[in-house]
Design a protein around this motif. Structure first.
Motif, mmCIF file in Angstrom:
data_model
loop_
_atom_site.group_PDB
_atom_site.id
_atom_site.type_symbol
_atom_site.label_atom_id
_atom_site.label_comp_id
_atom_site.label_asym_id
_atom_site.label_seq_id
_atom_site.Cartn_x
_atom_site.Cartn_y
_atom_site.Cartn_z
ATOM 1 N N TYR A 122 0.842 -1.203 0.000
ATOM 2 C CA TYR A 122 0.000 0.000 0.000
ATOM 3 C C TYR A 122 0.881 1.259 0.000
ATOM 4 C CZ TYR A 122 -3.508 3.429 1.240
ATOM 5 O OH TYR A 122 -4.318 4.537 1.224
ATOM 6 N N THR A 175 0.969 3.885 -3.137
ATOM 7 C CA THR A 175 0.405 5.226 -2.923
ATOM 8 C C THR A 175 1.483 6.306 -2.918
ATOM 9 O OG1 THR A 175 0.381 4.774 -0.557
ATOM 10 C CG2 THR A 175 -1.708 4.526 -1.727
ATOM 11 N N SER A 176 2.761 5.928 -2.658
ATOM 12 C CA SER A 176 3.776 6.982 -2.761
ATOM 13 C C SER A 176 4.261 7.147 -4.200
ATOM 14 C CB SER A 176 4.940 6.735 -1.795
ATOM 15 O OG SER A 176 5.682 5.632 -2.219
ATOM 16 N N LYS A 223 1.348 8.594 -6.432
ATOM 17 C CA LYS A 223 0.607 9.694 -5.797
ATOM 18 C C LYS A 223 0.151 10.747 -6.819
ATOM 19 C CE LYS A 223 3.185 12.354 -3.425
ATOM 20 N NZ LYS A 223 4.316 12.532 -2.525
ATOM 21 N N ALA A 277 -5.494 0.699 -2.621
ATOM 22 C CA ALA A 277 -4.455 1.618 -3.110
ATOM 23 C C ALA A 277 -4.912 2.289 -4.409
ATOM 24 C CB ALA A 277 -3.143 0.855 -3.333
ATOM 25 N N ASP A 316 -7.465 4.905 -3.607
ATOM 26 C CA ASP A 316 -6.921 6.080 -2.927
ATOM 27 C C ASP A 316 -6.082 6.976 -3.846
ATOM 28 O OD1 ASP A 316 -8.291 5.219 -0.767
ATOM 29 O OD2 ASP A 316 -6.561 4.512 0.371
ATOM 30 N N VAL A 317 -5.415 6.384 -4.839
ATOM 31 C CA VAL A 317 -4.682 7.264 -5.761
ATOM 32 C C VAL A 317 -5.552 7.694 -6.942
ATOM 33 C CG1 VAL A 317 -2.362 6.475 -5.147
ATOM 34 C CG2 VAL A 317 -3.559 5.375 -7.025
#
Lengths: 88, 447
Positions: free
Chosen positions: B45, B49-50, B53, B102, B105-106
């Protein structure tokens, strides 16, 4: 950064004045400007230049409003898309 | 700059559906391996997500800047069977769920890589992953899954083909859209940006950006301009020139996106990918060449010309070509294909012939849910054989759906509408239950 602005629609008084005023407000320098009638539509193509980054989203929104007032479609696009497609 | 060229580009985008189909960020999850599945999921995750992003933001900024739509922003990851094998778990559903979270969220449209490569046999994680597919695809929204069961170098893993017939049937029974997110491959490629088959191969860099272009509408329009009297030499030349222009868009978007994201640019996938929108159909390109309706005699030849000319035109337009690269012929996503199936001009057998000369295979085809699992396996086996013998990537994305032959299954959005197609009612069961492996073909004496 160089961008191309295309203005397409029915010809009327004041198009060039209003569009170029908007460009001046945004500190965009006009490098080249041409206009013609294509299939009875007024078509103007303007090449502009700016030293700093251009906020395309904001400019497009402003130009869309100008276009709506004049009954025209106005687009601004990075020049790169045209040179990528048509120049080797 | 010539005004005619500028207006041509704008017309392609506004009237002929020219778009960038996808920018897909490939992310390696090899450094997320952990024997504790909870820790592995946390690392996955965090990494996704990094790294991704800004993917969606960069994509939409580029749409504004260049004035060209980028339809999908996607992520592909290392095949999860490799990550899962380090754990003691018997079910990889938690991996699918964390990938889904993930992706959500992105803000991407899909995440691919709930996948495994088993062309020569199963390792521990492979079997577990395959058994997790029906639930994973039912319980997640964005996750796509694929299994590579065959390659020209190792033959066809018929145990896997047999198992996947069951898995596809189960998935179809559990979920309407599940099977649309699952592909079986021969000669799977590691840098494919298209779903449902995208995964990030272990030979790839840590993070990479791949681009898939589109543009059937532009090709069709260019053929309209040359008219019906033009010879096929001119048809091929016109497709090549158009493909060049389309692909330059992919190269430019890929370059700019990778620069803004600080991620290396991988490949451009030179595919003509249709959408259900009117005027964005590969079938209609073939009809523009002079076929009354796609599926009739001459279709395979016309498609061969198209597929080859797209590649020839596209190759020079970009630095690195990869992925599937060719003309896609998904039935449900192409208005012309759907019409041809409904009118009886196009059947499964003709589609199979068409897949022998283009990418990517039997794609987005609905069949009756009553079809035996062994028949699904046999359809896969046939398609894998075409890929293995011809040394090309082929795939099967088939959707068992409730209803009778001729009924239409509404899948929604870019997935379109799939007419349920007739399958051969004779049994393939004895052939399929044999299992084992079909040996790799001889790579010489090609006649």
């Amino acid at each position: 950064m160089r961008a191309i602005i295309t203005v397409v629609g029915k010809d009327k008084v004041g198009i060039v004045a209003q569009v170029t005023e908007k460009l001046a407000q945004n500190n965009l320098n006009i490098v080249d400007l041409s206009q013609t009638l294509m299939d009875d539509f007024f078509t103007m193509i303007i090449l502009v230049e700016k030293d700093e980054e251009v906020d395309f989203r904001k400019l497009q929104e402003e130009l869309t409003v100008t276009g709506q007032n004049l009954g025209l479609t106005i687009r601004i696009q990075n020049e790169e898309i045209f040179s990528a497609m048509h120049k080797i | 700059m010539d005004a005619k060229n500028i207006l041509e580009t704008i017309k392609m985008i506004e009237e002929e559906h020219l778009d960038i189909r996808t920018i897909t960020m490939g992310i390696s999850l090899l450094d997320c391996i952990d024997s504790n599945i909870d820790l592995a999921c946390q690392k996955i995750y965090q990494k996704i997500t990094s790294k991704a992003k800004n993917l969606v933001k960069v994509g939409s900024d580029l749409e504004e800047e260049l004035g060209i739509p980028i339809i999908n922003k996607r992520i592909s990851v290392t095949p999860i069977s490799i990550i899962g094998a380090a754990t003691k778990e018997n079910d990889y559903l938690p991996f699918a769920k964390i990938l889904d979270q993930a992706a959500k969220d992105v803000g991407v449209d899909f995440i691919g890589g709930f996948s495994t490569l088993v062309s020569k046999g199963y390792q521990k994680g492979d079997q577990i992953l395959i058994n997790s597919i029906p639930e994973a695809l039912t319980q997640t929204e964005f996750v796509c899954s694929s299994v590579g069961v065959a390659s020209s170098k190792s033959g066809i893993n018929m145990d896997a083909v047999r198992d996947l017939g069951e898995i596809i049937k189960q998935t179809g029974q559990k979920s309407k859209l599940g099977c649309a997110k699952f592909v079986v491959f021969a000669n799977a490629v590691e840098d494919n940006p298209f779903m449902a088959g995208a995964f990030h191969g272990v030979g790839e860099a840590d993070v990479v950006l791949n681009v898939g272009v589109s543009g059937p509408g532009v090709v069709k329009r260019s053929l309209e301009k040359i008219g019906f009297a033009a010879s096929l030499d001119l048809v091929a030349e016109t497709v090549k020139q158009t493909a060049f222009k389309i692909t330059r868009m992919g190269q430019l978007v890929g370059q700019m996106a990778s620069q803004k994201l600080g991620v290396p640019f991988g490949i451009v996938d030179l595919s003509l990918a249709p959408t259900p929108a009117i005027g964005d159909s590969v079938a209609q390109i073939l009809e523009e060449m002079g076929l009354e309706q796609v599926g009739t005699h001459g279709t395979t030849a016309a498609l061969a010309l198209l597929n080859d000319a797209v590649k020839k035109g596209g190759v020079m337009a970009c630095n690195h070509v990869g992925g599937l690269s060719g003309a896609f012929i998904p039935v449900s996503e192409d208005a012309g294909m759907i019409e041809a199936v409904l009118s009886g001009s196009l059947n499964l057998e003709k589609l199979e012939a068409m897949t022998a000369i283009c990418s990517v295979g039997l794609d987005m085809i609905a069949i009756p849910i009553t079809t035996p699992a062994a028949t699904i396996s046999a359809i896969i086996a046939d398609e894998m054989a075409i890929g293995v013998i011809n040394q090309k990537t082929t795939a099967v994305r088939i959707i068992p759906a409730p209803g009778k032959v001729g009924d239409e299954v509404e899948l929604g959005g870019l997935l379109g509408t799939a007419p349920i197609m007739k399958v051969n009612p004779r049994s393939s069961t004895t052939f399929i239950i044999r299992g084992g492996r079909i040996p790799a073909p001889l790579h010489s004496f090609k006649n």
